[in-house]
Scaffold this motif. Structure first.
Motif, mmCIF file in Angstrom:
data_model
loop_
_atom_site.group_PDB
_atom_site.id
_atom_site.type_symbol
_atom_site.label_atom_id
_atom_site.label_comp_id
_atom_site.label_asym_id
_atom_site.label_seq_id
_atom_site.Cartn_x
_atom_site.Cartn_y
_atom_site.Cartn_z
ATOM 1 N N UNK A 356 0.827 -1.210 0.000
ATOM 2 C CA UNK A 356 0.000 0.000 0.000
ATOM 3 C C UNK A 356 0.862 1.262 0.000
ATOM 4 N N UNK A 357 1.902 1.259 0.845
ATOM 5 C CA UNK A 357 2.796 2.420 0.928
ATOM 6 C C UNK A 357 3.462 2.659 -0.421
ATOM 7 N N UNK A 358 3.923 1.579 -1.065
ATOM 8 C CA UNK A 358 4.567 1.719 -2.371
ATOM 9 C C UNK A 358 3.603 2.328 -3.389
ATOM 10 N N UNK A 359 2.375 1.817 -3.422
ATOM 11 C CA UNK A 359 1.388 2.330 -4.376
ATOM 12 C C UNK A 359 1.043 3.787 -4.073
ATOM 13 N N UNK A 382 -7.519 -15.033 -1.745
ATOM 14 C CA UNK A 382 -6.727 -14.305 -2.738
ATOM 15 C C UNK A 382 -7.572 -13.222 -3.403
ATOM 16 N N UNK A 383 -8.809 -13.567 -3.745
ATOM 17 C CA UNK A 383 -9.695 -12.578 -4.359
ATOM 18 C C UNK A 383 -9.975 -11.412 -3.407
ATOM 19 N N UNK A 384 -10.139 -11.726 -2.127
ATOM 20 C CA UNK A 384 -10.392 -10.670 -1.141
ATOM 21 C C UNK A 384 -9.231 -9.679 -1.120
ATOM 22 N N UNK A 385 -8.016 -10.199 -1.020
ATOM 23 C CA UNK A 385 -6.856 -9.306 -0.927
ATOM 24 C C UNK A 385 -6.582 -8.597 -2.250
ATOM 25 N N UNK A 386 -6.931 -9.241 -3.358
ATOM 26 C CA UNK A 386 -6.802 -8.570 -4.654
ATOM 27 C C UNK A 386 -7.702 -7.333 -4.692
ATOM 28 N N UNK A 387 -8.922 -7.493 -4.227
ATOM 29 C CA UNK A 387 -9.862 -6.364 -4.181
ATOM 30 C C UNK A 387 -9.353 -5.275 -3.237
ATOM 31 N N UNK A 388 -8.824 -5.689 -2.092
ATOM 32 C CA UNK A 388 -8.311 -4.741 -1.109
ATOM 33 C C UNK A 388 -7.152 -3.922 -1.682
ATOM 34 N N UNK A 389 -6.218 -4.602 -2.328
ATOM 35 C CA UNK A 389 -5.056 -3.913 -2.896
ATOM 36 C C UNK A 389 -5.452 -3.033 -4.082
ATOM 37 N N UNK A 390 -6.418 -3.507 -4.855
ATOM 38 C CA UNK A 390 -6.906 -2.722 -5.991
ATOM 39 C C UNK A 390 -7.451 -1.378 -5.519
ATOM 40 N N UNK A 391 -8.125 -1.392 -4.402
ATOM 41 C CA UNK A 391 -8.710 -0.151 -3.877
ATOM 42 C C UNK A 391 -7.646 0.845 -3.418
ATOM 43 N N UNK A 392 -6.396 0.369 -3.244
ATOM 44 C CA UNK A 392 -5.304 1.236 -2.802
ATOM 45 C C UNK A 392 -4.406 1.665 -3.959
ATOM 46 N N UNK A 393 -4.784 1.294 -5.187
ATOM 47 C CA UNK A 393 -4.016 1.733 -6.336
ATOM 48 C C UNK A 393 -3.103 0.697 -6.948
ATOM 49 N N UNK A 394 -3.117 -0.533 -6.425
ATOM 50 C CA UNK A 394 -2.327 -1.617 -6.999
ATOM 51 C C UNK A 394 -3.066 -2.168 -8.220
ATOM 52 N N UNK A 395 -2.345 -2.450 -9.296
ATOM 53 C CA UNK A 395 -2.948 -3.051 -10.480
ATOM 54 C C UNK A 395 -2.961 -4.571 -10.325
ATOM 55 N N UNK A 396 -4.137 -5.170 -10.516
ATOM 56 C CA UNK A 396 -4.294 -6.624 -10.371
ATOM 57 C C UNK A 396 -4.628 -7.229 -11.728
ATOM 58 N N UNK A 397 -3.879 -8.255 -12.101
ATOM 59 C CA UNK A 397 -4.088 -8.952 -13.363
ATOM 60 C C UNK A 397 -4.429 -10.412 -13.090
ATOM 61 N N UNK A 398 -5.401 -10.904 -13.823
ATOM 62 C CA UNK A 398 -5.850 -12.290 -13.696
ATOM 63 C C UNK A 398 -5.405 -13.057 -14.943
ATOM 64 N N UNK A 399 -4.477 -13.995 -14.761
ATOM 65 C CA UNK A 399 -3.893 -14.722 -15.888
ATOM 66 C C UNK A 399 -4.920 -15.704 -16.454
ATOM 67 N N UNK A 400 -5.145 -15.661 -17.763
ATOM 68 C CA UNK A 400 -6.234 -16.424 -18.379
ATOM 69 C C UNK A 400 -5.760 -17.641 -19.178
#
Length: 487
Positions: A356-359, A382-400
């Motif tokens: 979060x600090x880095x973002x 994992x999905x929970x923390x992805x959403x949490x980090x996304x809200x702080x400005x981290x970019x989340x990618x889901x490999x397909x």
């Protein structure tokens, strides 16, 4: 009917008391303590079965067996490098940035991880190429082959590798294998019988060679993936031995992982780690003997490449979570970007705050996770923390394009980490892990390019993606997050 209610309350009371006694009799951090109290009280009786499988710790005697093992061939080098570091004579001062120098010292102090330079590194992102090279190296081995894998299945690729090991043993190469009985579940030790008849040795990590005596414990497993050949070639990364790692299972499809092949003195550090694990594993075995120091196990090598490497391990035998500290140091050192690939994104508070600090500070933070679960609760967390980090400005990618299993971190095109440790509680506290922290601009840039190519096969997640999920799915994510310290 009052007697029924009395019995029910008595059971609840007894379950609560027993839960408190069970959880507090073993030392844990506060988060894990509350998580286990939640499980044991919400699921009377059943919770204790889950605790037996997941929560029970290794005995103090076993932990002592591991701590007792010396880093053969390394101890003297550690003291020498500490002196050189204090005198500012250690090579990293010439080769590394100030931040990387500090990271190097961190690992030297926290894990006795020596700095090795002039390593030649090749990385693999698909199983076919990795296993083809591994089979070639086994075929060319002259003295010793040491293999340690969390998973060693008796499927097509497992049988092929075992055949190569048997052929090596026949021509006089000393073969030693450590496998984790839980990671290789369903695998009978009989699979290694012919190798042992030829003079090779195979041992389950803290388990019995009789499959029906395998420990049901899910935690405190040997999650490392190490190969050392003739003390000069080393392998480390995320691939285990099994057909699924070649993309042969329909459930996962393409298997996306990252593994390193190292020629150079970092192989010496991998050799030392293998010896520690081997000597702890066979301590009470009547059929295998510990390895004693010999110069031939640690051959001095001429310069092969330009990569500086420290081999860093962590596990429940050491309260200093060296790999996690390395992740934290890399995150705090980053100025431009942090690229992370991990199948399990369940960070503890310290890692979550560092990201979060880095973002917040303007560092571009990108994290790539799988698009499919291999463990339901873990994926929901994992999905929970992805959403949490996304809200702080981290970019989340889901490999397909199949299953993302790589465990990599790259910062600023300067430094990279590749190994067995995921970004989760289990890797930080509960399992035995090993990572290669690499100081090499060229390698870091190459792994950055790999991440960017994987982006093209991924979906960038948005707040709308999570908002559109059902209430039931959101509940599972929140509930799984409560259990994250024990997942």
């Amino acid at each position: 009917m009052s007697w029924v209610y009395n019995i029910l309350w008595l059971v609840i009371f007894a379950n609560t008391v027993l839960a408190v006694v069970t959880v507090f009799k073993e030392k844990r951090d506060i988060a894990a303590t509350w998580a286990w109290l939640l499980v044991l009280n919400l699921l009377p009786v059943i919770g204790f079965v889950i605790y037996l499988v997941v929560g029970k710790k290794i005995s103090k005697e076993r932990i002592f067996d591991i701590k007792l093992q010396e880093k053969l061939g390394i101890n003297q080098l550690v003291e020498l490098q500490k002196e050189q570091w204090n005198e500012k004579e250690l090579l990293p001062y010439d080769l590394l940035t100030r931040e990387s120098q500090q990271t190097s010292r961190l690992f030297l102090e926290a894990d006795q991880a020596i700095f090795t330079d002039n390593n030649q590194v090749t990385f693999y992102t698909d199983g076919q190429t990795k296993f083809t090279q591994l089979l070639t190296d086994i075929a060319n081995a002259k003295d010793d082959i040491h293999i340690e894998y969390y998973t060693f299945y008796s499927d097509e690729i497992g049988t092929q590798i075992l055949g190569a090991l048997e052929a090596a043993q026949k021509r006089g190469v000393n073969v030693r294998v450590i496998y984790d009985s839980m990671g290789s579940r369903g695998q009978a030790h009989h699979f290694f019988k012919h190798l042992e008849e030829l003079g090779g040795q195979a041992e389950p990590f803290f388990g019995s060679k009789k499959s029906y005596f395998h420990s049901p414990r899910l935690n405190y497993r040997d999650h490392r993936k190490i190969v050392v050949i003739d003390g000069t070639i080393g392998y480390i990364g995320g691939f285990n031995i099994g057909d699924q790692y070649l993309g042969r299972l329909k459930k996962f499809g393409n298997w996306r992982d990252t593994h390193l092949r190292i020629i150079g003195n970092a192989a010496v550090a991998l050799q030392s780690q293998f010896f520690q694990d081997w000597n702890a594993t066979v301590k009470n075995s009547p059929e295998a003997s510990p390895i004693e120091y010999a110069d031939r196990y640690f051959p001095l090598q001429r310069a092969q490449g330009s990569t500086g490497i420290q081999i860093v391990s962590s596990g429940p035998d050491n309260e200093t979570e060296a790999i996690k500290l390395g992740y934290l140091k890399m995150i705090s050192n980053a100025h431009d970007y942090i690229f992370i690939q991990t199948p399990y994104l369940i960070p503890d508070d310290s890692v979550l705050e560092a990201l979060n600090v880095a973002a917040f500070s303007g560092v571009k933070v990108k994290i790539m996770i799988p698009s499919m679960p291999d463990h339901a609760f873990v994926y929901r967390a994992t999905q929970y923390y992805a959403k949490e980090l996304l809200s702080k400005g981290v970019e989340i990618y889901q490999y397909e394009d199949g299953f993302m299993h790589a465990k990599t971190m790259v910062i600023d095109g300067q430094m990279a980490s590749v190994g067995s440790a995921n970004l989760d509680f289990r890797s930080f506290k509960l399992n035995f892990e090993v990572n290669a922290f690499c100081y090499d601009r060229k390698l870091a840039v190459q792994l950055t390019e790999v991440f960017e190519n994987d982006e093209k096969k991924s979906t960038k997640l948005t707040p709308e993606f999570f908002e559109q999920q059902s209430r039931w799915l959101k509940f599972k994510q929140y509930f799984s997050r409560l259990l994250s310290p024990i997942l």
